[in-house]
Design a protein around this motif. Structure first.
Motif, PDB file in Angstrom:
ATOM      1  N   ALA A 134     -10.392-102.154  40.151  1.00 39.30           N
ATOM      2  CA  ALA A 134      -9.308-102.112  40.429  1.00 39.30           C
ATOM      3  C   ALA A 134      -8.190-101.217  40.176  1.00 39.30           C
ATOM      4  CB  ALA A 134      -8.435-103.568  40.315  1.00 39.30           C
ATOM      5  N   GLN A 135      -7.490-100.373  40.671  1.00 38.37           N
ATOM      6  CA  GLN A 135      -7.248 -98.933  40.248  1.00 38.37           C
ATOM      7  C   GLN A 135      -5.112 -99.622  39.623  1.00 38.37           C
ATOM      8  OE1 GLN A 135      -8.021 -95.802  40.302  1.00 38.37           O
ATOM      9  NE2 GLN A 135      -9.617 -97.099  41.348  1.00 38.37           N
ATOM     10  N   ALA A 136      -5.265 -99.199  38.305  1.00 37.23           N
ATOM     11  CA  ALA A 136      -4.431 -99.734  37.746  1.00 37.23           C
ATOM     12  C   ALA A 136      -2.898 -98.666  38.495  1.00 37.23           C
ATOM     13  CB  ALA A 136      -4.120 -99.254  36.051  1.00 37.23           C
ATOM     14  N   THR A 137      -1.798 -99.689  38.108  1.00 37.81           N
ATOM     15  CA  THR A 137      -0.835 -98.936  39.163  1.00 37.81           C
ATOM     16  C   THR A 137       0.471 -99.024  37.921  1.00 37.81           C
ATOM     17  OG1 THR A 137       0.760 -99.548  41.394  1.00 37.81           O
ATOM     18  CG2 THR A 137      -0.064-101.506  39.682  1.00 37.81           C
ATOM     19  N   VAL A 138       2.087 -98.703  38.097  1.00 37.89           N
ATOM     20  CA  VAL A 138       3.134 -98.625  37.519  1.00 37.89           C
ATOM     21  C   VAL A 138       4.003 -99.628  38.518  1.00 37.89           C
ATOM     22  CG1 VAL A 138       2.713 -96.371  36.427  1.00 37.89           C
ATOM     23  CG2 VAL A 138       3.724 -97.082  38.144  1.00 37.89           C
ATOM     24  N   ASN A 139       3.523 -99.894  39.794  1.00 32.88           N
ATOM     25  CA  ASN A 139       4.499-100.704  40.473  1.00 32.88           C
ATOM     26  C   ASN A 139       3.930-101.162  41.546  1.00 32.88           C
ATOM     27  OD1 ASN A 139       6.157-101.434  42.995  1.00 32.88           O
ATOM     28  ND2 ASN A 139       6.566 -98.925  43.376  1.00 32.88           N
ATOM     29  N   PRO A 140       4.123-102.440  41.072  1.00 32.77           N
ATOM     30  CA  PRO A 140       2.863-103.842  41.857  1.00 32.77           C
ATOM     31  C   PRO A 140       3.286-104.277  43.177  1.00 32.77           C
ATOM     32  CG  PRO A 140       5.007-104.696  40.628  1.00 32.77           C
ATOM     33  CD  PRO A 140       5.172-103.286  40.005  1.00 32.77           C
ATOM     34  N   HIS A 141       4.807-103.424  43.800  1.00 29.34           N
ATOM     35  CA  HIS A 141       5.296-103.450  45.026  1.00 29.34           C
ATOM     36  C   HIS A 141       5.793-104.744  45.574  1.00 29.34           C
ATOM     37  CE1 HIS A 141       3.892 -99.645  47.231  1.00 29.34           C
ATOM     38  NE2 HIS A 141       3.299 -99.580  46.250  1.00 29.34           N
ATOM     39  N   ASN A 142       5.787-105.100  44.129  1.00 32.69           N
ATOM     40  CA  ASN A 142       6.977-107.039  44.850  1.00 32.69           C
ATOM     41  C   ASN A 142       7.906-106.793  43.698  1.00 32.69           C
ATOM     42  OD1 ASN A 142       7.619-109.744  44.350  1.00 32.69           O
ATOM     43  ND2 ASN A 142       5.598-110.072  45.980  1.00 32.69           N
ATOM     44  N   GLU A 143       8.864-106.914  43.897  1.00 34.73           N
ATOM     45  CA  GLU A 143      10.583-107.019  42.892  1.00 34.73           C
ATOM     46  C   GLU A 143      10.398-108.374  42.142  1.00 34.73           C
ATOM     47  OE1 GLU A 143      11.730-104.672  40.709  1.00 34.73           O
ATOM     48  OE2 GLU A 143      12.533-103.811  42.253  1.00 34.73           O
ATOM     49  N   TYR A 144       9.252-109.190  43.024  1.00 32.90           N
ATOM     50  CA  TYR A 144       9.774-110.343  41.917  1.00 32.90           C
ATOM     51  C   TYR A 144       8.914-111.046  40.815  1.00 32.90           C
ATOM     52  CZ  TYR A 144      12.767-111.960  46.020  1.00 32.90           C
ATOM     53  OH  TYR A 144      13.043-111.859  46.914  1.00 32.90           O
ATOM     54  N   LEU A 145       7.398-110.361  41.022  1.00 31.36           N
ATOM     55  CA  LEU A 145       6.629-109.946  40.431  1.00 31.36           C
ATOM     56  C   LEU A 145       6.642-108.928  39.171  1.00 31.36           C
ATOM     57  CD1 LEU A 145       3.717-110.292  42.686  1.00 31.36           C
ATOM     58  CD2 LEU A 145       4.147-111.747  41.425  1.00 31.36           C
ATOM     59  N   ASN A 146       7.879-107.756  39.220  1.00 31.98           N
ATOM     60  CA  ASN A 146       7.464-106.639  38.231  1.00 31.98           C
ATOM     61  C   ASN A 146       8.869-107.534  37.743  1.00 31.98           C
ATOM     62  OD1 ASN A 146       7.795-103.855  37.828  1.00 31.98           O
ATOM     63  ND2 ASN A 146       9.578-103.386  38.907  1.00 31.98           N
ATOM     64  N   LEU A 147       9.491-108.273  37.878  1.00 31.03           N
ATOM     65  CA  LEU A 147      10.311-108.398  37.353  1.00 31.03           C
ATOM     66  C   LEU A 147       9.766-109.677  36.121  1.00 31.03           C
ATOM     67  CD1 LEU A 147      14.109-108.630  38.464  1.00 31.03           C
ATOM     68  CD2 LEU A 147      13.434-106.702  36.666  1.00 31.03           C
ATOM     69  N   ALA A 148       9.378-110.376  36.916  1.00 29.59           N
ATOM     70  CA  ALA A 148       8.419-111.424  37.016  1.00 29.59           C
ATOM     71  C   ALA A 148       7.591-111.651  35.394  1.00 29.59           C
ATOM     72  CB  ALA A 148       7.303-112.508  37.284  1.00 29.59           C
ATOM     73  N   VAL A 149       6.312-110.259  35.776  1.00 31.79           N
ATOM     74  CA  VAL A 149       5.549-110.199  34.516  1.00 31.79           C
ATOM     75  C   VAL A 149       6.438-108.836  33.145  1.00 31.79           C
ATOM     76  CG1 VAL A 149       4.103-108.270  34.156  1.00 31.79           C
ATOM     77  CG2 VAL A 149       3.615-109.159  36.392  1.00 31.79           C
ATOM     78  N   GLN A 150       7.392-108.283  33.352  1.00 31.89           N
ATOM     79  CA  GLN A 150       7.975-107.844  32.416  1.00 31.89           C
ATOM     80  C   GLN A 150       9.076-108.989  31.568  1.00 31.89           C
ATOM     81  OE1 GLN A 150       9.386-103.656  32.947  1.00 31.89           O
ATOM     82  NE2 GLN A 150       9.456-104.831  35.200  1.00 31.89           N
ATOM     83  N   LEU A 151       9.620-110.194  32.324  1.00 30.63           N
ATOM     84  CA  LEU A 151      11.560-111.164  32.433  1.00 30.63           C
ATOM     85  C   LEU A 151      10.629-112.585  31.798  1.00 30.63           C
ATOM     86  CD1 LEU A 151      13.783-108.369  33.859  1.00 30.63           C
ATOM     87  CD2 LEU A 151      12.846-108.624  31.387  1.00 30.63           C
ATOM     88  N   GLY A 152       9.303-112.418  32.473  1.00 30.62           N
ATOM     89  CA  GLY A 152       8.704-113.953  32.630  1.00 30.62           C
ATOM     90  C   GLY A 152       9.709-114.744  34.339  1.00 30.62           C
ATOM     91  N   ILE A 153       8.971-116.032  34.878  1.00 29.00           N
ATOM     92  CA  ILE A 153       9.572-116.730  35.332  1.00 29.00           C
ATOM     93  C   ILE A 153      10.947-116.502  35.638  1.00 29.00           C
ATOM     94  CG2 ILE A 153       9.820-118.591  37.031  1.00 29.00           C
ATOM     95  CD1 ILE A 153       6.627-119.508  35.808  1.00 29.00           C
ATOM     96  N   PRO A 154      11.324-116.330  34.488  1.00 35.30           N
ATOM     97  CA  PRO A 154      12.899-116.054  34.467  1.00 35.30           C
ATOM     98  C   PRO A 154      13.968-115.164  35.388  1.00 35.30           C
ATOM     99  CG  PRO A 154      12.483-117.805  32.498  1.00 35.30           C
ATOM    100  CD  PRO A 154      10.979-116.909  33.285  1.00 35.30           C
ATOM    101  N   GLY A 155      12.802-114.199  35.104  1.00 34.21           N
ATOM    102  CA  GLY A 155      13.843-113.044  35.274  1.00 34.21           C
ATOM    103  C   GLY A 155      13.019-113.029  37.176  1.00 34.21           C
TER     104      GLY A 155
END
Length: 231
Positions: A134-155
């Motif tokens: 799989a290719q690396a990316t800086v954008n998951p194309h899903n803002e919910y996942l983007n924030l969840a990865v960085q801030l956890g489920i509370p994000g």
């Protein structure tokens, strides 16, 4: 409407348009409007299934891309079992988003409470996929996942709460037009963030912030309290 349904092939814009259409007819005709729209959607759906509607090709492409998708680790297993080195993932919009979701959820499973830290998505994702095709990316194309990865489920919960607050406090705006626009904005981004990182994207994120400023410049807490009392 012409832009997302005729000029462009993006499916996420069409989904947002459908949701806004529901909100539009409900805001004008309430239950009667939803009944009318249901009939229209039924006719359109029959056309799509029969192959007469223009959207048929786009929906068919999405289904084909979904059926042809293999996660990165399955690609590696297939190549190892078959002894072939030419087994590669299909590069499609749907397949890429499914890969992003798969690996983002894997990262979240290890950092569900606090996440990997603000700005840490790209490095965490690169580490997650380094042993796959799989290719690396800086954008998951899903803002919910983007924030969840960085801030956890509370994000992710905080993002949902943001849209809910905009929707709820639209009742405190002075005119029906402003109230409908605010709710439309919240609905558009709540749905759009499922398929794109809209707040991270510069133009879309700036549009959201600017629109909130314009719409809620006339917000009146007293009007909000009156709206609560009458509902």
């Amino acid at each position: 409407i012409i832009n997302v349904s005729v000029m462009l092939g993006g499916r996420s814009g069409q989904i947002m348009l459908a949701a806004l259409s529901l909100l539009f007819v409900y805001s004008i005709w309430r239950v009667k409007g939803l009944a009318l729209l249901a009939v229209v959607l039924m006719v359109v759906s029959i056309g799509i299934i029969s192959g007469y509607a223009p959207a048929n090709n786009r929906l068919g492409t999405a289904v084909k891309e979904f059926n042809g998708w293999f996660p990165g680790y399955e690609i590696d297993i297939t190549a190892a079992v078959s002894g072939r080195d030419d087994v590669q993932p299909l590069s499609t919009s749907t397949g890429q988003r499914l890969d992003y979701m798969l690996f983002s959820l894997a990262i979240l499973a290890d950092h569900e409470v606090l996440g990997v830290g603000t700005g840490g998505f790209s490095s965490a994702y690169a580490h997650q996929v380094e042993k796959t095709t799989a290719q690396a990316t800086v954008n998951p194309h899903n803002e919910y996942l983007n924030l969840a990865v960085q801030l956890g489920i509370p994000g992710a919960i905080a993002l949902i709460a943001l849209f809910a607050v905009v929707w709820r406090h639209a009742r405190g705006l002075p005119t029906a037009l402003e109230r409908d626009l605010a709710r439309g904005l919240a609905l558009t981004f709540a749905i759009g963030c499922l398929f794109n990182s809209l707040l991270m994207d510069h133009v879309e994120g700036l549009f959201f912030a600017w629109s909130l400023g314009v719409l809620f410049g006339g917000y009146d807490p007293a009007r909000m309290r009156e709206a609560k009392a009458t509902t």
